[in-house]
Write a protein that holds these residues in place. Structure first.
Motif, PDB file in Angstrom:
ATOM      1  N   PRO A 141     -44.758  14.154 -43.065  1.00  0.00           N
ATOM      2  CA  PRO A 141     -45.415  14.837 -44.178  1.00  0.00           C
ATOM      3  C   PRO A 141     -46.733  14.171 -44.583  1.00  0.00           C
ATOM      4  O   PRO A 141     -46.822  12.949 -44.668  1.00  0.00           O
ATOM      5  CB  PRO A 141     -44.367  14.721 -45.296  1.00  0.00           C
ATOM      6  CG  PRO A 141     -43.063  14.640 -44.564  1.00  0.00           C
ATOM      7  CD  PRO A 141     -43.355  13.827 -43.332  1.00  0.00           C
ATOM      8  N   PHE A 142     -47.752  15.000 -44.787  1.00  0.00           N
ATOM      9  CA  PHE A 142     -49.070  14.493 -45.188  1.00  0.00           C
ATOM     10  C   PHE A 142     -49.488  15.165 -46.483  1.00  0.00           C
ATOM     11  O   PHE A 142     -48.958  16.219 -46.842  1.00  0.00           O
ATOM     12  CB  PHE A 142     -50.105  14.736 -44.076  1.00  0.00           C
ATOM     13  CG  PHE A 142     -50.199  16.165 -43.609  1.00  0.00           C
ATOM     14  CD1 PHE A 142     -51.078  17.069 -44.191  1.00  0.00           C
ATOM     15  CD2 PHE A 142     -49.386  16.624 -42.557  1.00  0.00           C
ATOM     16  CE1 PHE A 142     -51.145  18.387 -43.755  1.00  0.00           C
ATOM     17  CE2 PHE A 142     -49.457  17.947 -42.114  1.00  0.00           C
ATOM     18  CZ  PHE A 142     -50.337  18.826 -42.720  1.00  0.00           C
ATOM     19  N   LEU A 174     -56.940   6.790 -51.966  1.00  0.00           N
ATOM     20  CA  LEU A 174     -56.639   7.376 -50.656  1.00  0.00           C
ATOM     21  C   LEU A 174     -57.032   6.371 -49.582  1.00  0.00           C
ATOM     22  O   LEU A 174     -57.910   5.528 -49.804  1.00  0.00           O
ATOM     23  CB  LEU A 174     -57.457   8.665 -50.472  1.00  0.00           C
ATOM     24  CG  LEU A 174     -57.235   9.760 -51.516  1.00  0.00           C
ATOM     25  CD1 LEU A 174     -58.228  10.899 -51.297  1.00  0.00           C
ATOM     26  CD2 LEU A 174     -55.812  10.288 -51.458  1.00  0.00           C
ATOM     27  N   PRO A 175     -56.425   6.460 -48.385  1.00  0.00           N
ATOM     28  CA  PRO A 175     -56.792   5.505 -47.332  1.00  0.00           C
ATOM     29  C   PRO A 175     -58.211   5.707 -46.792  1.00  0.00           C
ATOM     30  O   PRO A 175     -58.763   4.810 -46.146  1.00  0.00           O
ATOM     31  CB  PRO A 175     -55.749   5.752 -46.227  1.00  0.00           C
ATOM     32  CG  PRO A 175     -55.131   7.064 -46.532  1.00  0.00           C
ATOM     33  CD  PRO A 175     -55.306   7.322 -47.999  1.00  0.00           C
ATOM     34  N   ILE A 176     -58.797   6.871 -47.025  1.00  0.00           N
ATOM     35  CA  ILE A 176     -60.192   7.106 -46.612  1.00  0.00           C
ATOM     36  C   ILE A 176     -60.905   7.828 -47.745  1.00  0.00           C
ATOM     37  O   ILE A 176     -60.259   8.471 -48.570  1.00  0.00           O
ATOM     38  CB  ILE A 176     -60.293   8.006 -45.348  1.00  0.00           C
ATOM     39  CG1 ILE A 176     -59.340   9.198 -45.458  1.00  0.00           C
ATOM     40  CG2 ILE A 176     -60.040   7.260 -44.071  1.00  0.00           C
ATOM     41  CD1 ILE A 176     -59.973  10.467 -45.756  1.00  0.00           C
ATOM     42  N   ASP A 177     -62.227   7.723 -47.754  1.00  0.00           N
ATOM     43  CA  ASP A 177     -62.998   8.523 -48.714  1.00  0.00           C
ATOM     44  C   ASP A 177     -63.303   9.860 -48.052  1.00  0.00           C
ATOM     45  O   ASP A 177     -63.886   9.877 -46.959  1.00  0.00           O
ATOM     46  CB  ASP A 177     -64.317   7.820 -49.053  1.00  0.00           C
ATOM     47  CG  ASP A 177     -64.058   6.542 -49.827  1.00  0.00           C
ATOM     48  OD1 ASP A 177     -63.079   6.525 -50.602  1.00  0.00           O
ATOM     49  OD2 ASP A 177     -64.814   5.571 -49.632  1.00  0.00           O
ATOM     50  N   THR A 192     -51.000   8.986 -45.233  1.00  0.00           N
ATOM     51  CA  THR A 192     -50.491   7.685 -45.686  1.00  0.00           C
ATOM     52  C   THR A 192     -49.103   7.419 -45.103  1.00  0.00           C
ATOM     53  O   THR A 192     -48.801   6.321 -44.650  1.00  0.00           O
ATOM     54  CB  THR A 192     -50.414   7.676 -47.226  1.00  0.00           C
ATOM     55  OG1 THR A 192     -51.646   8.156 -47.733  1.00  0.00           O
ATOM     56  CG2 THR A 192     -50.135   6.287 -47.759  1.00  0.00           C
ATOM     57  N   ARG A 193     -48.258   8.440 -45.106  1.00  0.00           N
ATOM     58  CA  ARG A 193     -46.881   8.261 -44.635  1.00  0.00           C
ATOM     59  C   ARG A 193     -46.857   7.850 -43.152  1.00  0.00           C
ATOM     60  O   ARG A 193     -46.135   6.942 -42.765  1.00  0.00           O
ATOM     61  CB  ARG A 193     -46.137   9.587 -44.855  1.00  0.00           C
ATOM     62  CG  ARG A 193     -44.772   9.656 -44.311  1.00  0.00           C
ATOM     63  CD  ARG A 193     -43.730   9.436 -45.403  1.00  0.00           C
ATOM     64  NE  ARG A 193     -42.425   9.837 -44.905  1.00  0.00           N
ATOM     65  CZ  ARG A 193     -41.745  10.891 -45.341  1.00  0.00           C
ATOM     66  NH1 ARG A 193     -42.239  11.646 -46.300  1.00  0.00           N
ATOM     67  NH2 ARG A 193     -40.572  11.181 -44.845  1.00  0.00           N
ATOM     68  N   GLY A 195     -49.284   6.396 -41.499  1.00  0.00           N
ATOM     69  CA  GLY A 195     -49.848   5.045 -41.394  1.00  0.00           C
ATOM     70  C   GLY A 195     -48.820   3.995 -41.792  1.00  0.00           C
ATOM     71  O   GLY A 195     -48.669   2.959 -41.123  1.00  0.00           O
ATOM     72  N   GLU A 196     -48.097   4.262 -42.884  1.00  0.00           N
ATOM     73  CA  GLU A 196     -47.084   3.285 -43.343  1.00  0.00           C
ATOM     74  C   GLU A 196     -45.934   3.192 -42.345  1.00  0.00           C
ATOM     75  O   GLU A 196     -45.355   2.124 -42.151  1.00  0.00           O
ATOM     76  CB  GLU A 196     -46.568   3.681 -44.731  1.00  0.00           C
ATOM     77  CG  GLU A 196     -47.627   3.412 -45.797  1.00  0.00           C
ATOM     78  CD  GLU A 196     -47.257   3.946 -47.172  1.00  0.00           C
ATOM     79  OE1 GLU A 196     -46.280   4.725 -47.269  1.00  0.00           O
ATOM     80  OE2 GLU A 196     -47.968   3.592 -48.141  1.00  0.00           O
ATOM     81  N   PHE A 197     -45.625   4.292 -41.717  1.00  0.00           N
ATOM     82  CA  PHE A 197     -44.567   4.317 -40.701  1.00  0.00           C
ATOM     83  C   PHE A 197     -44.947   3.381 -39.539  1.00  0.00           C
ATOM     84  O   PHE A 197     -44.154   2.551 -39.100  1.00  0.00           O
ATOM     85  CB  PHE A 197     -44.428   5.766 -40.230  1.00  0.00           C
ATOM     86  CG  PHE A 197     -43.393   5.982 -39.193  1.00  0.00           C
ATOM     87  CD1 PHE A 197     -42.078   6.214 -39.547  1.00  0.00           C
ATOM     88  CD2 PHE A 197     -43.734   5.953 -37.849  1.00  0.00           C
ATOM     89  CE1 PHE A 197     -41.118   6.408 -38.571  1.00  0.00           C
ATOM     90  CE2 PHE A 197     -42.782   6.141 -36.875  1.00  0.00           C
ATOM     91  CZ  PHE A 197     -41.468   6.379 -37.240  1.00  0.00           C
ATOM     92  N   VAL A 198     -46.203   3.507 -39.069  1.00  0.00           N
ATOM     93  CA  VAL A 198     -46.670   2.638 -37.977  1.00  0.00           C
ATOM     94  C   VAL A 198     -46.692   1.182 -38.454  1.00  0.00           C
ATOM     95  O   VAL A 198     -46.213   0.272 -37.759  1.00  0.00           O
ATOM     96  CB  VAL A 198     -48.072   3.082 -37.485  1.00  0.00           C
ATOM     97  CG1 VAL A 198     -48.673   2.059 -36.536  1.00  0.00           C
ATOM     98  CG2 VAL A 198     -47.977   4.451 -36.808  1.00  0.00           C
ATOM     99  N   ALA A 199     -47.211   0.951 -39.670  1.00  0.00           N
ATOM    100  CA  ALA A 199     -47.317  -0.432 -40.186  1.00  0.00           C
ATOM    101  C   ALA A 199     -45.937  -1.069 -40.279  1.00  0.00           C
ATOM    102  O   ALA A 199     -45.758  -2.247 -39.945  1.00  0.00           O
ATOM    103  CB  ALA A 199     -47.987  -0.416 -41.559  1.00  0.00           C
TER     104      ALA A 199
END
Ligand SMILES: C[S@@+](CC[C@H](N)C(=O)[O-])C[C@H]1O[C@@H](n2cnc3c(N)ncnc32)[C@H](O)[C@@H]1O
Length: 334
Positions: A141-142, A174-177, A192-193, A195-199
């Motif tokens: 989900p994004f 937000l992670p980007i502007d 974000t979800r 990205g956090e999943f990969v992190a």
């Protein structure tokens, strides 16, 4: 959905795909020739054979650790698991249960081969080995931004059967502007979800994470494209309806924005096209071998010769520069 609700787009998407009557939960959604979309493993066994070669090389590089496992997240009905195990890679040391197929949908887990380990979630703790995710990040989900004379955020209001999009101010970082200038009505995904999943995986990994997906290098590219090009819905191999229609009966996906994932999870160690990845790990050699075996047995071909012949057409599909070959393969090593 019943009653009246107002939820942010990512929560709406989570419900539409993974909620009690969600597309994946209900079993409506699945990859495969009889399913809703064809993914690289569903093209045939060649993809899994090449991936198995890559994983074997990484296993050797890591010094053949005893606790080495292959974790596949978002394993769908287990098609990649089947072809990977059938390739008999040395890294499984003859034990297919070292392949851990993680799939949130119980309906799809029911189709996993019995020989592999089948789980609903990744095990806790350190992950030693290789973690694979094919077409998973695009399905996480994004959040959704809309340029309405300034960037605002999409929420979804439901009241009984009525569903409407509501634009609200963006409330947090937000992670980007988002780009300063974009056409009116432009949209952007905020991942974000994903990205956090990969992190989270990279943080507990002793080995390599390999992600295959359709992706763009920079989020702003999507602002200048018609949003229905990258915010796609699928149902039985056809592009589906608007995402607010057929809720729970169609897939919802986005192109993955590499800049957002790297901003959250750190830079990938390698970024390649799927064609480059498959060529690096010997797809051409496997096709040549298939051709030799087929030609030797063409007069009275058995099942294995037919499988070798099918490598030729599978490779064409997997390397197609306008299709699967243009997908991106991202790797993180730690
Ligand atoms: C587009 S399908 C891809 C299936 C398969 N990897 C393939 O390539 O054919 C995405 C799959 O990821 C699963 N999924 C989504 N989020 C997940 C999560 N957090 N953990 C495990 N599976 C997940 C979905 O249920 C769905 O089966």
């Amino acid at each position: 959905m019943t009653g009246s609700h107002l939820v942010r787009f990512d929560e709406f998407m989570n419900d539409a795909l993974y909620g009690a009557s969600g597309f994946y939960t209900s079993g409506a959604g699945r990859a495969g020739r009889r399913g809703d979309f064809i993914t690289a493993p569903e093209v045939g066994p060649l993809f899994g054979t090449v991936v198995a070669r890559a994983v074997d090389a990484w296993w050797v590089d890591a010094g053949r650790p005893d606790d080495f496992r292959v974790f596949e997240i978002g394993a769908g009905p287990g098609t990649l698991a089947r072809s990977f195990v059938a390739a008999e890679p040395a890294c499984l040391v003859g034990d297919p249960s070292r392949y851990v197929a993680v799939e949130v949908s119980a309906r799809q887990r029911a189709d996993h081969p019995e020989s592999v380990t089948s789980l609903a979630t990744l095990p806790d703790g350190e992950l030693t080995g290789v973690v694979i995710a094919n077409e998973l990040l695009d399905n996480l989900p994004f959040r959704l931004l809309v340029n309405d004379g300034g960037w605002r955020e999409a929420w979804v209001a439901t009241d009984g059967d009525a569903v409407a999009e509501v634009l609200r101010p963006i409330e947090d970082d937000l992670p980007i502007d988002p780009p300063g200038s974009a056409p009116h009505g432009a949209r952007l995904p905020i991942q974000t979800r994903a990205g956090e999943f990969v992190a989270e995986i990279v943080g507990r990994l002793r080995g390599r994470l390999v992600v295959f997906d359709y992706a763009v290098a920079r989020t702003e590219v999507l602002a200048s494209r018609p949003w229905r090009d990258w915010l796609r819905t699928y149902k039985v191999h056809e592009r589906g309806a608007h995402y607010l229609r057929d809720i729970g009966r169609q897939d919802i996906t986005t192109d993955v924005c590499i800049d957002q994932i790297e901003r959250i999870a750190g830079p990938a160690a390698a970024v390649r096209s799927q064609a480059q990845f498959l060529q690096r790990w010997g797809i051409d050699e496997l096709v040549a071998q298939g051709r030799r075996i087929w030609e030797a047995e063409a007069a009275r071909p058995g099942l294995s010769a037919m499988k070798m012949r099918s490598r030729i057409s599978e490779a064409e599909a997997l390397l197609d520069p306008d299709g699967l070959g243009a997908f991106t393969v991202l790797e993180w090593a730690s």
